[in-house]
Design an enzyme around this catalytic site. Sequence first.
Site, PDB file in Angstrom:
ATOM      1  N   TYR A 195      42.933  55.144  25.700  1.00 46.06           N
ATOM      2  CA  TYR A 195      43.540  53.975  25.486  1.00 46.06           C
ATOM      3  C   TYR A 195      44.858  53.606  26.054  1.00 46.06           C
ATOM      4  CZ  TYR A 195      40.289  54.733  21.480  1.00 46.06           C
ATOM      5  OH  TYR A 195      38.879  54.660  20.888  1.00 46.06           O
ATOM      6  N   SER A 196      44.673  52.319  26.551  1.00 43.98           N
ATOM      7  CA  SER A 196      45.796  51.549  27.355  1.00 43.98           C
ATOM      8  C   SER A 196      46.746  51.635  26.409  1.00 43.98           C
ATOM      9  CB  SER A 196      45.459  50.420  27.913  1.00 43.98           C
ATOM     10  OG  SER A 196      44.272  50.525  28.579  1.00 43.98           O
ATOM     11  N   CYS A 373      41.991  44.136  34.024  1.00 48.57           N
ATOM     12  CA  CYS A 373      41.812  45.318  32.790  1.00 48.57           C
ATOM     13  C   CYS A 373      40.853  44.738  31.558  1.00 48.57           C
ATOM     14  CB  CYS A 373      43.151  45.763  32.062  1.00 48.57           C
ATOM     15  SG  CYS A 373      43.004  47.071  31.155  1.00 48.57           S
ATOM     16  N   GLU A 413      41.364  48.537  36.077  1.00 51.08           N
ATOM     17  CA  GLU A 413      40.900  49.519  34.973  1.00 51.08           C
ATOM     18  C   GLU A 413      39.858  48.945  33.961  1.00 51.08           C
ATOM     19  OE1 GLU A 413      43.731  52.836  34.117  1.00 51.08           O
ATOM     20  OE2 GLU A 413      43.980  51.782  32.136  1.00 51.08           O
ATOM     21  N   TYR A 415      36.650  49.501  31.395  1.00 50.82           N
ATOM     22  CA  TYR A 415      35.863  50.490  30.254  1.00 50.82           C
ATOM     23  C   TYR A 415      34.695  49.816  29.515  1.00 50.82           C
ATOM     24  CZ  TYR A 415      39.769  48.605  27.761  1.00 50.82           C
ATOM     25  OH  TYR A 415      40.481  47.883  26.991  1.00 50.82           O
TER      26      TYR A 415
HETATM   27  P1  FAD Z   1      32.040  56.622  20.425  1.00 49.33           P
HETATM   28  O1  FAD Z   1      31.605  57.050  19.012  1.00 49.33           O
HETATM   29  O2  FAD Z   1      32.002  57.581  21.619  1.00 49.33           O
HETATM   30  O3  FAD Z   1      30.584  55.869  20.693  1.00 49.33           O
HETATM   31  C1  FAD Z   1      30.496  55.323  22.301  1.00 49.33           C
HETATM   32  C2  FAD Z   1      29.049  55.266  22.427  1.00 49.33           C
HETATM   33  O4  FAD Z   1      28.218  54.585  21.758  1.00 49.33           O
HETATM   34  C3  FAD Z   1      28.859  54.692  23.944  1.00 49.33           C
HETATM   35  O5  FAD Z   1      29.140  55.913  24.677  1.00 49.33           O
HETATM   36  C4  FAD Z   1      27.289  54.537  23.917  1.00 49.33           C
HETATM   37  O6  FAD Z   1      26.317  55.570  23.998  1.00 49.33           O
HETATM   38  C5  FAD Z   1      27.066  54.043  22.346  1.00 49.33           C
HETATM   39  N1  FAD Z   1      27.016  52.708  22.373  1.00 49.33           N
HETATM   40  C6  FAD Z   1      28.103  51.653  22.399  1.00 49.33           C
HETATM   41  N2  FAD Z   1      27.744  50.639  22.316  1.00 49.33           N
HETATM   42  C7  FAD Z   1      26.453  50.566  21.879  1.00 49.33           C
HETATM   43  C8  FAD Z   1      25.406  49.553  21.911  1.00 49.33           C
HETATM   44  N3  FAD Z   1      25.694  48.216  21.954  1.00 49.33           N
HETATM   45  N4  FAD Z   1      24.092  50.088  21.898  1.00 49.33           N
HETATM   46  C9  FAD Z   1      23.900  51.213  21.784  1.00 49.33           C
HETATM   47  N5  FAD Z   1      24.707  52.105  22.065  1.00 49.33           N
HETATM   48  C10 FAD Z   1      26.012  51.865  22.272  1.00 49.33           C
HETATM   49  N6  FAD Z   1      39.367  50.791  23.976  1.00 49.33           N
HETATM   50  C11 FAD Z   1      40.042  49.974  23.074  1.00 49.33           C
HETATM   51  O7  FAD Z   1      39.510  49.629  22.200  1.00 49.33           O
HETATM   52  N7  FAD Z   1      41.355  49.626  23.585  1.00 49.33           N
HETATM   53  C12 FAD Z   1      42.027  50.072  24.834  1.00 49.33           C
HETATM   54  O8  FAD Z   1      43.259  49.870  25.234  1.00 49.33           O
HETATM   55  C13 FAD Z   1      41.177  51.055  25.595  1.00 49.33           C
HETATM   56  N8  FAD Z   1      41.699  51.462  26.623  1.00 49.33           N
HETATM   57  C14 FAD Z   1      40.942  52.220  27.417  1.00 49.33           C
HETATM   58  C15 FAD Z   1      41.471  52.817  28.662  1.00 49.33           C
HETATM   59  C16 FAD Z   1      40.617  53.432  29.589  1.00 49.33           C
HETATM   60  C17 FAD Z   1      41.315  53.960  30.737  1.00 49.33           C
HETATM   61  C18 FAD Z   1      39.510  53.872  29.188  1.00 49.33           C
HETATM   62  C19 FAD Z   1      38.600  54.813  29.871  1.00 49.33           C
HETATM   63  C20 FAD Z   1      38.908  53.622  28.009  1.00 49.33           C
HETATM   64  C21 FAD Z   1      39.551  52.576  27.011  1.00 49.33           C
HETATM   65  N9  FAD Z   1      39.077  52.155  25.708  1.00 49.33           N
HETATM   66  C22 FAD Z   1      39.820  51.345  25.036  1.00 49.33           C
HETATM   67  C23 FAD Z   1      37.794  52.758  25.278  1.00 49.33           C
HETATM   68  C24 FAD Z   1      37.819  53.811  24.445  1.00 49.33           C
HETATM   69  O9  FAD Z   1      38.289  55.024  25.389  1.00 49.33           O
HETATM   70  C25 FAD Z   1      36.609  54.154  23.524  1.00 49.33           C
HETATM   71  O10 FAD Z   1      35.654  54.586  24.495  1.00 49.33           O
HETATM   72  C26 FAD Z   1      36.170  53.334  22.541  1.00 49.33           C
HETATM   73  O11 FAD Z   1      37.235  53.098  21.558  1.00 49.33           O
HETATM   74  C27 FAD Z   1      35.006  53.672  21.780  1.00 49.33           C
HETATM   75  O12 FAD Z   1      35.187  55.104  21.526  1.00 49.33           O
HETATM   76  P2  FAD Z   1      34.388  55.547  20.220  1.00 49.33           P
HETATM   77  O13 FAD Z   1      34.822  57.113  19.626  1.00 49.33           O
HETATM   78  O14 FAD Z   1      34.667  54.588  19.120  1.00 49.33           O
HETATM   79  O15 FAD Z   1      32.895  55.345  20.498  1.00 49.33           O
END
Ligand code: FAD
Length: 415
Positions: A195-196, A373, A413, A415
């Site tokens: 998360y940023s 971003c 950046e 994501y």
């Molecule tokens: P997970 O439980 O890991 O689920 C994600 C998975 O769900 C996906 O890989 C995909 O397989 C599936 N999925 C998602 N959408 C759908 C769809 N519509 N249909 C079907 N399948 C789907 N997030 C922020 O909110 N704020 C930030 O500031 C931020 N900064 C980031 C900075 C960087 C450098 C990176 C790489 C990512 C950043 N993210 C940010 C994103 C964050 O890291 C997570 O990826 C995001 O919160 C989702 O994680 P989760 O565990 O909730 O989802």
Amino acid sequence: MYNSSAVGKSANTQAGNRFFVYEVVGLSQNTESVQNNSPIRRSGSMLITVPYDRMNQEMRRIAKMGGKIVSIRPLSEAAEAIANANGSKKNTVAEAPQAEPQSQPSKPMTQAKDKKAKAKAKAKDIPVNIYKPKNPYIGKCLSNEALVREGGSGRVQHLVFDISGGDLRYLEGQSIGIIPPGEDEKGKPHKLRLYSIASTRHGDNEDDKTVSLCVRELVYQHPETNETVYGVCSSFLCNLNSGDDVQITGPVGKEMLLPDDEEATVIMIATGTGIAPFRAFLWRMFKEKHEDYQFKGLAWLFFGIPYTANILYKEELEQLQKEFPENFRLTYAISREQQNAQGGKMYIQDRIAENAEEIWQLLQKDNTHGYICGLKGMEDGIDAGMSAVTSKQGIDWSDYQKQLKKAHRWHVETY
Ligand code: FAD
């Protein structure tokens, strides 16, 4: 809300004393430029020095005469003095300094400067991976506030964590990792999510004891079962109560760091939670007071969101804009409420396309940085907008962008 006038003026004023050198091919030696003693290089191209406020006009004039601009470079301080001495009178194309022939198109930074910048970054103390996944820092949630107002779509929260009990420190533009509790479907502990960071290195309370995030809860319908699925880590974070523990790793990231230059032009292009690092930048630039960093440049934020109610940190942003109209320009693209020139939805790329000429001119200064971003895929529309402007001058945007990236002036950046 969308204010372009005040800061636009300041940008022009600031750049008004600057000069740029166009390298032009295809102009006959009988043209006015040659009569004005623009040097012809061994490669056959011609160097024409142009004051900032006449750049557009000169571009059009060159195109009219059948010339093609192959590069645009800012004139060095010393060369500026020469140009001034030679007379930068209105409507005058001043003599450019002699330069070594170059076969490459526009170089945003000289090699020497590039080396210097790299050495500087190396010398700079950039904290990385102070806490690794095997031994995360256990922070405490201090607050968890909704950022989307009534009528907006989705759920985005601003979270503040107490980090006062450890060694975690970070810089604006870096990210931290969060390890959600529990196990994945394979029975293994969940992996970290990045998360940023949305706060400056000093934290929201300016006491060096906190770190803040801006998190969107991931919610989607399962494509096969149609069940509602909540993202593991984002829903864990969005549902935290104050006092809850959080496993934190990092910090990580060197891509999105803010330049030290207090005079820099910083163009920030965000969609949704992509605002996080820019909130940190803007707080450092305008809200906090520092001995060693007193921002005097231009910050221009493009922010894409679906509804007005989704403008994250709206009050803070607009307050800063009100207080620093000469140095902070704020441009929204509200897709479901505003229309682009074609009558379609106003996306971030439409705002970039509208302002691409000016962005392009700003990028000619070697202390202008571009940052993107947010949503993956947002770069394509931005590239298209920039490309439309640069191609008019025969400059390939993707080549130019590569050079900007090499010079650490184009930061992405998504994501
Ligand atoms: P997970 O439980 O890991 O689920 C994600 C998975 O769900 C996906 O890989 C995909 O397989 C599936 N999925 C998602 N959408 C759908 C769809 N519509 N249909 C079907 N399948 C789907 N997030 C922020 O909110 N704020 C930030 O500031 C931020 N900064 C980031 C900075 C960087 C450098 C990176 C790489 C990512 C950043 N993210 C940010 C994103 C964050 O890291 C997570 O990826 C995001 O919160 C989702 O994680 P989760 O565990 O909730 O989802």
